[in-house]
Scaffold this motif. Structure first.
Motif, short mmCIF file in Angstrom:
data_model
loop_
_atom_site.label_atom_id
_atom_site.label_comp_id
_atom_site.label_asym_id
_atom_site.label_seq_id
_atom_site.Cartn_x
_atom_site.Cartn_y
_atom_site.Cartn_z
N LEU A 360 1.75 6.84 13.32
CA LEU A 360 1.26 8.16 12.93
C LEU A 360 -0.19 8.14 12.44
N ASN A 361 -0.92 7.07 12.75
CA ASN A 361 -2.32 6.97 12.37
C ASN A 361 -3.18 7.08 13.63
N PRO A 362 -3.96 8.13 13.78
CA PRO A 362 -4.70 8.33 15.03
C PRO A 362 -5.76 7.27 15.30
N TYR A 363 -6.24 6.59 14.24
CA TYR A 363 -7.32 5.63 14.40
C TYR A 363 -6.87 4.19 14.12
N GLY A 364 -5.62 3.88 14.44
CA GLY A 364 -5.14 2.53 14.21
C GLY A 364 -4.74 2.31 12.77
N PHE A 365 -5.21 1.22 12.19
CA PHE A 365 -4.86 0.90 10.81
C PHE A 365 -5.52 1.87 9.83
N LYS A 366 -4.78 2.29 8.82
CA LYS A 366 -5.41 2.94 7.67
C LYS A 366 -6.23 1.87 6.92
N ALA A 367 -7.09 2.32 6.03
CA ALA A 367 -8.05 1.41 5.41
C ALA A 367 -7.38 0.31 4.60
N THR A 368 -6.44 0.68 3.75
CA THR A 368 -5.84 -0.28 2.84
C THR A 368 -4.43 0.16 2.46
N PHE A 369 -3.66 -0.80 1.92
CA PHE A 369 -2.36 -0.47 1.33
C PHE A 369 -2.12 -1.40 0.15
N ASN A 370 -1.23 -0.97 -0.75
CA ASN A 370 -0.95 -1.76 -1.96
C ASN A 370 0.54 -1.66 -2.29
N PRO A 371 1.33 -2.69 -1.93
CA PRO A 371 2.77 -2.65 -2.19
C PRO A 371 3.14 -2.73 -3.67
N THR A 372 2.19 -3.16 -4.52
CA THR A 372 2.49 -3.28 -5.95
C THR A 372 2.38 -1.95 -6.67
N TYR A 373 1.46 -1.10 -6.23
CA TYR A 373 1.23 0.17 -6.93
C TYR A 373 2.45 1.07 -6.77
N PRO A 374 2.97 1.62 -7.88
CA PRO A 374 4.22 2.39 -7.81
C PRO A 374 4.04 3.75 -7.13
N VAL A 375 4.79 3.96 -6.05
CA VAL A 375 4.83 5.25 -5.35
C VAL A 375 6.27 5.52 -4.95
N GLU A 376 6.59 6.78 -4.75
CA GLU A 376 7.94 7.15 -4.32
C GLU A 376 8.00 7.03 -2.79
N SER A 377 8.32 5.84 -2.34
CA SER A 377 8.37 5.59 -0.91
C SER A 377 9.22 4.36 -0.66
N SER A 378 9.95 4.39 0.44
CA SER A 378 10.75 3.22 0.84
C SER A 378 9.96 2.28 1.73
N SER A 379 8.73 2.65 2.03
CA SER A 379 7.89 1.84 2.90
C SER A 379 7.49 0.54 2.22
N PRO A 380 7.50 -0.58 2.94
CA PRO A 380 7.02 -1.84 2.36
C PRO A 380 5.53 -1.83 2.07
N CYS A 381 4.82 -0.81 2.59
CA CYS A 381 3.38 -0.72 2.35
C CYS A 381 3.07 -0.25 0.93
N GLY A 382 4.00 0.46 0.29
CA GLY A 382 3.69 1.05 -1.01
C GLY A 382 2.63 2.13 -0.88
N TRP A 383 1.62 2.04 -1.73
CA TRP A 383 0.51 3.00 -1.63
C TRP A 383 -0.31 2.72 -0.38
N VAL A 384 -0.67 3.77 0.35
CA VAL A 384 -1.49 3.65 1.55
C VAL A 384 -2.68 4.59 1.41
N SER A 385 -3.86 4.11 1.71
CA SER A 385 -5.06 4.95 1.64
C SER A 385 -4.89 6.15 2.57
N PRO A 386 -5.25 7.33 2.10
CA PRO A 386 -5.15 8.51 2.97
C PRO A 386 -6.31 8.63 3.96
N TRP A 387 -7.27 7.71 3.89
CA TRP A 387 -8.49 7.88 4.66
C TRP A 387 -8.67 6.78 5.71
N HIS A 388 -9.50 7.12 6.69
CA HIS A 388 -10.08 6.12 7.58
C HIS A 388 -11.57 6.06 7.27
#
Length: 442
Positions: A360-388
């Motif tokens: 679901l990312n039109p430009y390939g990889f999103k910039a960054t992700f942080n699995p340690t930062y607490p977010v309400e998500s089941s994704s192993p990525c945790g927090w994901v940058s909203p930007w490219h």
């Protein structure tokens, strides 16, 4: 051990194409400026624009873009920079042949009272010179590309950017003059110094390069001896254009390696750091690493499992001394592909097929992700940058191509200014004596 087949050429080309599409859609067609990041009302980055200029030849060769379209875009960009206002006025586009770090996407004037950036101008000029070499056809448009690239490069007054001292400054502001920081210690400024040394109009003295390498910091880390530069991108960006395999300056002749090998070692240090994971961040492993200057979840301090964690926004994260807050930048891994494909390819595979970072990312990889930062998500990525970011997309396109065909390296070997800059910096050996240096086969 995984039984998965290693990532193949088709997946690499798909990632390269997706990453290049950022430049297709995030560029102002009127002036060629490329937006810094995909946020509302954000300015252009001159470095991202330089990456676009270097990426257009790749796109033509790969069939992502027709040559006529690439010529039109390149001409639009070069004409804008040549004709844009140069002067000490605070709302100009540039001064002394250098350009402001960020420009308004529409007007092309200075944004955010930012600095006139020497390093970002180097990326812009390197992109222009790449275009000048690639577009060599006997047509009026391609002749104009070559002429404008040459004129833009000649206009940059590298001697002025020394501000009377041995090394180059980071930049200048009309309100306060030169910045107090200088390019010292090994980093991405290698490209800046080589361009300055090769200038036919305002060349740096050779003593300037010697002064720079005298500030290097040689270290032993995780079993590897190499030049210290914490963020991974500092070991990569000059290599987008210059093939350092087998060529050495005075510093590397003493060490017995070249800068390409140095970057290979720095890439392994990053992986070993993630395996050891001294701060016990979530997700770090032999297939999940890549710490560099990047976006982050935000400046925050949170207690997690009894440990007080400090998180950051956009910051120059680094290894092994930090800062590190658990944020991983996939683009920085891809940009190490030519140096250490044996560890990079499995990591790209992990990012694509295990944690699904391209879904679901039109430009390939999103910039960054942080699995340690607490977010309400089941994704192993945790927090994901909203930007490219354009600064991420360009290196992916260029280094995948260098790994596959060496295209950018071949083009800049045909650029007399870069060759002259390397020679004046004291480089010798390797492809300086070869007509056809070897290229990594896929």
């Amino acid at each position: 051990m995984s039984s998965r087949k290693p990532i193949g050429e088709a997946e690499l080309e798909r990632l390269q194409n997706q990453s290049f599409s950022y430049f297709l859609h995030e560029t102002n067609p009127v002036n060629g400026l490329v937006i810094d990041k995909t946020a509302a009302d954000w300015p252009a980055s001159i470095a991202a624009t330089g990456f676009a200029l270097a990426a257009y030849p790749v796109a033509v060769e790969r069939g992502f873009m027709r040559r006529a379209v690439a010529v039109e875009r390149t001409l639009t960009t070069l004409r804008f920079f040549w004709n844009s206002p140069q002067g000490p006025e605070p709302d100009a586009t540039g001064y002394q042949g250098f350009y402001y770090h960020f420009l308004d996407m529409r007007s092309g004037r200075r944004a955010w009272q930012c600095e006139l950036s020497t390093i970002d101008t180097a990326f812009l000029l390197a992109g222009a010179l790449t275009a000048g070499v690639y577009f060599g056809a006997d047509t009026a448009d391609e002749y104009e590309i070559r002429t404008l690239a040459d004129q833009l490069y000649r206009r940059a007054d590298f001697q002025w950017a020394q501000n009377g001292a041995a090394t180059l400054t980071h930049g200048w502001k009309p309100e306060s003059g030169f910045l107090k920081y200088r390019w010292q210690g090994y980093d991405e400024a290698m490209l800046l110094y080589i361009l300055g040394l090769g200038s036919p109009a305002h060349p740096l003295p050779e003593s300037c390069y010697r002064a720079w390498i005298s500030t290097y910091q040689w270290e032993h880390s995780y079993g590897y001896e190499c030049l210290y530069a914490g963020p991974l991108f500092t070991h990569q960006l000059s290599h987008l254009w210059i093939d350092f395999r087998g060529i050495r300056d005075a510093f590397m002749r003493v060490k017995g390696i070249d800068y390409f090998e140095n970057s290979r070692r720095a890439t392994y240090v990053q992986q070993h750091y993630a395996i050891e994971n001294p701060h016990k961040f979530a997700g770090y492993s032999r297939h999940c690493w890549g710490i560099t200057a990047s976006d982050g979840p935000g400046f925050d301090t949170i207690k997690l499992s009894g440990i007080e964690r400090q998180f950051f926004g956009y910051l120059g994260r680094g290894v092994p001394y930090g800062p590190d807050d658990g944020t991983i930048a996939p683009w920085a891994v891809v940009t190490s592909l030519p140096f250490a494909p044996e560890i990079v390819l499995p990591t790209i595979d992990y990012f694509i097929n295990q944690v699904k970072l391209t879904e679901l990312n039109p430009y390939g990889f999103k910039a960054t992700f942080n699995p340690t930062y607490p977010v309400e998500s089941s994704s192993p990525c945790g927090w994901v940058s909203p930007w490219h970011y354009g600064l991420n997309q360009g290196p992916i396109v260029l280094m995948i191509e260098n790994y596959r065909t060496g295209l950018l390296w071949r083009l800049t070997r045909d650029c007399p200014y870069i060759v002259k800059g390397l020679q004046r910096a004291g480089f010798g050996g390797g492809w300086f004596g070869l007509s056809q240096p070897p290229v990594t086969d896929f």
